[in-house]
Scaffold this active site. Sequence first.
Site, PDB file in Angstrom:
ATOM      1  CG  ASP A   1      -1.905   1.155   1.197  1.00 37.49           C
ATOM      2  OD1 ASP A   1      -2.737   1.201   0.279  1.00 37.49           O
ATOM      3  OD2 ASP A   1      -1.827   2.025   2.084  1.00 37.49           O
TER       4      ASP A   1
ATOM      5  CB  VAL B   1     -25.519   3.022 -21.064  1.00 41.51           C
ATOM      6  CG1 VAL B   1     -25.379   3.532 -22.499  1.00 41.51           C
ATOM      7  CG2 VAL B   1     -26.013   1.596 -21.055  1.00 41.51           C
ATOM      8  CD  GLU B   2     -19.021  -1.118 -19.805  1.00 40.36           C
ATOM      9  OE1 GLU B   2     -18.014  -1.820 -19.816  1.00 40.36           O
ATOM     10  OE2 GLU B   2     -18.993   0.080 -19.435  1.00 40.36           O
TER      11      GLU B   2
ATOM     12  CE  LYS C   1     -18.906   2.853 -21.087  1.00 37.88           C
ATOM     13  NZ  LYS C   1     -18.768   3.850 -20.018  1.00 37.88           N
TER      14      LYS C   1
ATOM     15  CB  SER D   1     -16.265  -3.100 -16.157  1.00 33.20           C
ATOM     16  OG  SER D   1     -17.522  -3.289 -16.764  1.00 33.20           O
TER      17      SER D   1
ATOM     18  CG  HIS E   1     -12.864  -0.483 -14.040  1.00 34.70           C
ATOM     19  ND1 HIS E   1     -12.457  -1.790 -13.897  1.00 34.70           N
ATOM     20  CD2 HIS E   1     -14.205  -0.479 -13.772  1.00 34.70           C
ATOM     21  CE1 HIS E   1     -13.499  -2.533 -13.549  1.00 34.70           C
ATOM     22  NE2 HIS E   1     -14.558  -1.766 -13.473  1.00 34.70           N
TER      23      HIS E   1
ATOM     24  CG  ASN F   1     -21.468   0.022  -7.774  1.00 37.51           C
ATOM     25  OD1 ASN F   1     -21.431   1.076  -7.153  1.00 37.51           O
ATOM     26  ND2 ASN F   1     -22.588  -0.489  -8.243  1.00 37.51           N
TER      27      ASN F   1
ATOM     28  CG  ASN G   1     -14.034  -7.084 -14.728  1.00 33.96           C
ATOM     29  OD1 ASN G   1     -14.427  -7.563 -13.675  1.00 33.96           O
ATOM     30  ND2 ASN G   1     -14.483  -5.926 -15.177  1.00 33.96           N
TER      31      ASN G   1
END
Length: 723
Positions: A296, A402-403, A408, A430, A451, A454, A501
């Site tokens: 960290d 919206v994805e 976009k 994402s 990114h 949530n 991801n």
Amino acid sequence: MIYQAKTLQVKQLANGIAELSFCAPASVNKLDLHTLESLDKALDALAADSSVKGLLLSSDKEAFIVGADITEFLGLFAKPEAELDEWLQFANRIFNKLEDLPFPTLSALKGHTLGGGCECVLATDFRIGDATTSIGLPETKLGIMPGFGGTVRLPRLIGADSAMEIITQGKACRAEEALKVGLLDAIVDSDKLIDSAITTLTQAIEEKLDWQKRRQQKTSALTLSKLEAMMSFTMAKGMVAQVAGKHYPAPMTSVVTIEEAARLPRDAALDIERKHFIKLAKSTEAQALVGIFLNDQYIKGLAKQSAKAASQDTQHAAVLGAGIMGGGIAYQSALKGVPVLMKDIAPHSLELGMTEAAKLLNKQLERGKIDGFKMAGILASITPSLHYAGIDQADVIVEAVVENPKVKAAVLSEVEGLVDAETILTSNTSTIPINLLAKSLKRPQNFCGMHFFNPVHRMPLVEIIRGEHTSEDTINRVVAYAAKMGKSPIVVNDCPGFFVNRVLFPYFAGFSLLMRDGANFTEIDKVMERQFGWPMGPAYLLDVVGIDTAHHAQAVMAEGFPTRMAKSGREAIDALYEAKKFGQKNGSGFYQYTVDKKGKPKKAFSDDVLAILAPVCGAPQNFDPQTLIERTMIPMINEVVLCLEEGIIASAQEADMALVYGLGFPPFRGGVFRYLDTIGIANYVAMAEKYADLGALYQVPQLLKNMAQQGTSFYSAQQASAL
């Protein structure tokens, strides 16, 4: 001057009072080995000076002492037990020497007095502070416990119950609480701290304050009856077992230490503390948790370098797309002092975004973190708008619509035409490649991915995605902005799924294969949560992510990595998606969801789902827990290593922190690379090769094979630098 060293000095004040001041050349005082050695010599000089009648401990920094030097820990912990014992005995002798001086001692505190710093001032007779004082023992958060007498002196000073609460929670008490429990004797105004300290010390010298009685209390056994002791320690153990669980042994070990030492005088009690400290220091949990702290610090250091190198600071920001996510990003920016324009085409989305920000601020207000005036100011710094007016004031723009790649790309292209050549554009996506979105822009060098995870206010990670045309200044400015927002930014290169991801979906694939082979998803969840330590097992996590979201992302990953991630047929995710069981969002996925009295989702198993899953699952079969862990984790581990091998992520430190902060990888395991070092890379390679027939996801990366042959590890350099 009675004594002078690099990090502390002792000078004579009036009326026989000496002042020992911690004055390290760095920005903070730490109790590193050098400072401990200097303190030892300073105390010898004080004991030999017959003119000294009282000692004042002070600091020339805003914080008194922030603790021991944690960068030394991994090196020390790697030493043989006998050497570790010698180090602890050395420190104990120093603090005993301070406690046994033939005159009264007092610590004047301001700012943080933590860990070894707290243990140091516990050895003095009196402690006074100002309103900024924060004092405590956070060691259990690092998988260890106080080792310089904290478990001995604190219970004898403030009582076993209060001491166990502070130590097991790794808690730092603010000034008022410290005064209430007896950690501080007084709180005074900052400008009167030293004068008040001298007055109090003078009263002790003149025997108006009984410093010897206080000292006797700290060096004697605890004054607890057998019944009191039984009740106190039984209750503490029950609470700690409930909160810390089996994967975090330090809090329970602290309670056991205090219990075993309760009826002993100081020196014998310190022997008990030392024995238990060494056991914890040698644990894999301590290695992992200290490693997380160091990693960290490394991430924060990189962010500071970026802020220094950036051509300009972010003074104003904009978010395109409101709703829950946009509102969360706007809230986080405004909370940390960067005003933000929140633009959307739909009034109800703007309303939702502002409601989200207000809800989060109300929680801060309820907890006493902010007052009403500050809350109003933060809300006022978020400007909701249906138009682009004022967008030219933004230094960084976060697109969060919206994805959908076409939507976009259109929004990014439109806004690029409204801002100057220095403005940075980012996309909160994402799954959509940054290089694809960059094609719609005239200045792709000013564009990167940003990114967020949530819920934005809770998740510390922000992936900063570098496209092939992204300039270094763009990366520096966006990293600096994310850090300014209070986030942990980690830079990754563009690829399908980026880093988090990309490594998550092989884990889901391993889970799907297990179900295909007849494993029960509830059993997999139970093992991955209770034994491996994930906050949620894979089935539960898929429900929270959203089965529809996962289904879409899975298709993206299969297209991006067809060799490893292409599906061999219908899977559990497909079956649930087709049945419109999208998980928590619509009340039904792998589990059924209802809302409890507090409005939080509550999951329960229902047999109904078995009929939906039956066509994609094999005949029920029992797997032992270790097999379940290996078959779900190997695909993820291999993919993480490939990301390092391919340069998607720059270092083991950054990868491990992205996993802990972005996915909730069990902190006591430290991340994939720390986990590999812990179990041994050669052992991992041998284990993974048992499953080679399961397909490409189970093939061990060449990097690991090479390291297994060479006998090297990922964190050997970090440990060596600490020696």
